[in-house]
Design a protein around this motif. Structure first.
Motif, short mmCIF file in Angstrom:
data_model
loop_
_atom_site.label_atom_id
_atom_site.label_comp_id
_atom_site.label_asym_id
_atom_site.label_seq_id
_atom_site.Cartn_x
_atom_site.Cartn_y
_atom_site.Cartn_z
N UNK A 1 0.84 -1.20 0.00
CA UNK A 1 0.00 0.00 0.00
C UNK A 1 0.88 1.25 0.00
N UNK A 2 1.98 1.22 0.73
CA UNK A 2 2.89 2.38 0.77
C UNK A 2 3.48 2.67 -0.60
N UNK A 3 3.68 1.64 -1.40
CA UNK A 3 4.24 1.84 -2.74
C UNK A 3 3.19 2.36 -3.71
N UNK A 4 2.00 1.79 -3.68
CA UNK A 4 0.99 2.06 -4.70
C UNK A 4 0.05 3.21 -4.34
N UNK A 5 -0.28 3.39 -3.06
CA UNK A 5 -1.27 4.41 -2.69
C UNK A 5 -0.92 5.82 -3.19
N UNK A 6 0.34 6.27 -3.05
CA UNK A 6 0.64 7.62 -3.54
C UNK A 6 0.40 7.76 -5.04
N UNK A 7 0.75 6.72 -5.80
CA UNK A 7 0.54 6.75 -7.25
C UNK A 7 -0.94 6.78 -7.55
N UNK A 8 -1.69 5.88 -6.90
CA UNK A 8 -3.12 5.77 -7.16
C UNK A 8 -3.85 7.07 -6.84
N UNK A 9 -3.52 7.67 -5.71
CA UNK A 9 -4.23 8.88 -5.31
C UNK A 9 -3.81 10.10 -6.13
N UNK A 10 -2.60 10.08 -6.66
CA UNK A 10 -2.22 11.17 -7.57
C UNK A 10 -3.00 11.05 -8.87
N UNK A 11 -3.22 9.83 -9.36
CA UNK A 11 -4.07 9.62 -10.53
C UNK A 11 -5.51 10.07 -10.23
N UNK A 12 -5.98 9.77 -9.02
CA UNK A 12 -7.34 10.16 -8.64
C UNK A 12 -7.51 11.67 -8.73
N UNK A 13 -6.50 12.41 -8.28
CA UNK A 13 -6.57 13.88 -8.32
C UNK A 13 -6.56 14.39 -9.76
N UNK A 14 -5.73 13.79 -10.59
CA UNK A 14 -5.59 14.27 -11.97
C UNK A 14 -6.83 13.99 -12.81
N UNK A 15 -7.47 12.86 -12.56
CA UNK A 15 -8.55 12.42 -13.44
C UNK A 15 -9.91 12.43 -12.77
N UNK A 16 -10.02 13.19 -11.64
CA UNK A 16 -11.30 13.37 -10.96
C UNK A 16 -11.95 12.03 -10.57
N UNK A 17 -11.13 11.11 -10.11
CA UNK A 17 -11.63 9.83 -9.60
C UNK A 17 -11.85 9.96 -8.11
N UNK A 48 -7.80 9.60 -21.37
CA UNK A 48 -6.71 10.54 -21.09
C UNK A 48 -5.48 10.15 -21.89
N UNK A 49 -4.62 11.07 -22.09
CA UNK A 49 -3.39 10.79 -22.82
C UNK A 49 -2.21 10.72 -21.88
N UNK A 50 -1.09 10.27 -22.41
CA UNK A 50 0.18 10.21 -21.68
C UNK A 50 0.09 9.45 -20.37
N UNK A 51 -0.76 8.42 -20.31
CA UNK A 51 -0.95 7.70 -19.04
C UNK A 51 0.33 7.02 -18.60
N UNK A 52 1.03 6.40 -19.54
CA UNK A 52 2.27 5.70 -19.19
C UNK A 52 3.32 6.68 -18.69
N UNK A 53 3.44 7.81 -19.41
CA UNK A 53 4.43 8.79 -18.97
C UNK A 53 4.08 9.35 -17.59
N UNK A 54 2.78 9.59 -17.35
CA UNK A 54 2.36 10.09 -16.04
C UNK A 54 2.65 9.07 -14.95
N UNK A 55 2.47 7.80 -15.28
CA UNK A 55 2.76 6.76 -14.30
C UNK A 55 4.22 6.77 -13.93
#
Length: 465
Positions: free
Chosen positions: A116-132, A205-212
């Protein structure tokens, strides 16, 4: 006062102390085993230490050491990028990718809080960017971690299966794993539907891989740096540590681990060998029934030889607090058996005359206590106490153990647990933290109330497991 009653009081006191104070329950359990065994029961120290789970010690050390090397050499980053790349531009798949990645990470040996420590920051940053919905995204990550947590080579799975192996109960590691996986997957589906996932189906959305890759660079080191012991859990990650060190945008982002530095590169030889090693671990340990501990530590040493730099510091990443927790608890449980506590509790349950009700009660005890204390400690304590009761054959042992395993771990969404605290700490900047906390608290309340009952209804009541 009889020895069984005194031992139960000691056990309750241990849980209380480890919950309200920053104490490792495993250390308390060793003290409890020594005092109960030597002072009350007259056991010698060699007799007490005979209950030390040496095989389980090797398994947890081997598996977490292997995962630490995989983390250091960038293999985990590689898996994250590969999974995100398959999504393309479909926003609706992002929560499911996060669920799947976290499940895979825990299934191959990571502790749930580490994943969770590894993935949660990534997941929640995506949530902010894509209104999830951030609640949906955060809970998908936690349920993903629990979905993979009972893999036969994962820490939870190894702990539960190791306890069962010492009894006459029927062992079914895959049934317990699949029960947890399917249950958490079903919860994820409900979350996705209720919290607006269907609205994302038309969003791209575009550039998903680069954003990841950018997100991984920004948060992976910071998330992994949260290394303080949680009260009562034995985890290497704490709500306090996470709040101060585990959020996105950490100062550590400018530096990078091997994997983060190579976010745009092809897989390296050590990474390919690591992936092959993880596959070999599954095949050899599951297919040929070879001890997971010896296989995992052997593969880890091969990887250390292939890439000596990657294994630097890996020993320190072994979750020694969890090792202490599990070994201490199981040593104490062995002393409980000598004290007659196991039989005492089992007889009390049998006198209820309602085995189905007793199973439901056990599930609720596991869930309520685990929401505030360590899930691993709860499983290590409750399963041995239930063994004599389950040995009567009046109720399906595999179903009860699977239901208890699910009930004791799905409540880790609580903001008082490490996983819930990690999600809360990594909430996007535009999210009201107080409101988000109340949302997580409300959701965890629903899980604590409904989760054990549903697990019991599905896995115990029909009698099919």
């Amino acid at each position: 006062m009889s020895a069984p009653v005194l031992s139960i009081i000691i056990l309750a006191g241990m849980f209380l102390l480890a919950t309200v104070l920053p104490l490792n329950m495993g250390a308390l359990a060793f003290v409890g085993a020594f005092l109960l065994g030597s002072v009350v029961l007259g056991m010698s120290t060699s007799d007490i230490l005979a209950n030390f789970p040496g095989g389980l010690f090797l398994t947890i050390v081997g598996v977490t050491y292997l995962f630490a090397i995989a983390q250091n050499n960038g293999t985990i980053d590689l898996l994250v990028r590969g999974a995100v790349r398959m999504v393309g531009s479909k926003v609706a798949l992002i929560p499911w990718v996060m669920f799947a990645i976290t499940a895979v990470i825990t299934a191959v040996g990571a502790l749930s809080p580490a994943a969770v420590a590894i993935i949660a920051p990534i997941a929640l940053s995506f949530a902010a960017k894509h209104k999830i919905n951030p609640l949906m995204m955060g809970m998908m990550v936690i349920h993903g971690a629990q979905a993979g947590g009972f893999s036969p080579i994962a820490v939870y799975g190894v702990t539960v299966n190791g306890i069962i192996a010492k009894t006459d109960l029927e062992a079914s590691p895959m049934a317990i794993f699949l029960a947890s996986f399917v249950f958490n997957l079903a919860i994820a589906v409900v979350l996705f539907v209720v919290l607006g996932g269907s609205k994302l189906l038309s969003t791209k959305t575009g550039r998903l891989v680069e954003q990841a890759a950018e997100s991984r660079m920004a948060v992976s080191v910071g998330a992994r740096a949260a290394g303080v012991t949680l009260q009562g859990s034995g985890s290497d990650i704490s709500p306090t540590g996470v709040a101060s060190k585990g959020t996105a945008g950490s100062a550590a982002a400018s530096s990078s681990s091997t994997g983060a530095a190579d976010s745009g590169a092809r897989a390296t030889l050590p990474q390919l060998v690591t992936i092959a090693g993880l596959m070999a671990l599954a095949i050899i340990s599951l297919g040929f029934k070879v001890d997971v501990g010896f296989v995992s530590i052997t593969i880890a040493m091969v990887l250390a030889l292939v890439s000596p730099a990657a294994q630097k510091g890996a020993i320190n990443k072994i979750s020694w607090s969890t090792v202490l927790l599990i070994c201490g608890m199981l040593t104490f449980v062995g002393v409980l058996e000598e004290a007659g506590t196991i039989k005492f509790v089992s007889d009390g349950v049998a006198h209820l005359g309602m085995p189905l009700l007793a199973a439901l009660l056990i599930c609720y005890i596991g869930a309520v206590v685990s929401a505030f204390a360590s899930s691993t400690a709860i499983l290590a304590a409750l399963i041995p106490l239930a063994v004599p009761f389950l040995s009567t054959g009046e109720i399906g042992a595999v179903g009860v153990i699977a239901a208890l395993a699910v009930a004791a771990t799905i409540v880790d969404v609580s903001p008082f647990s490490t996983n819930g605290a990690l999600v809360l700490a990594n909430a996007p900047e535009d999210v009201d933290k107080d409101k988000f906390y109340k949302q997580i608290l409300a959701y965890s309340g629903v899980v604590v109330i409904a989760g054990p009952a549903i697990a019991w209804l599905v896995m115990v009541l029909p009698g099919w497991m």
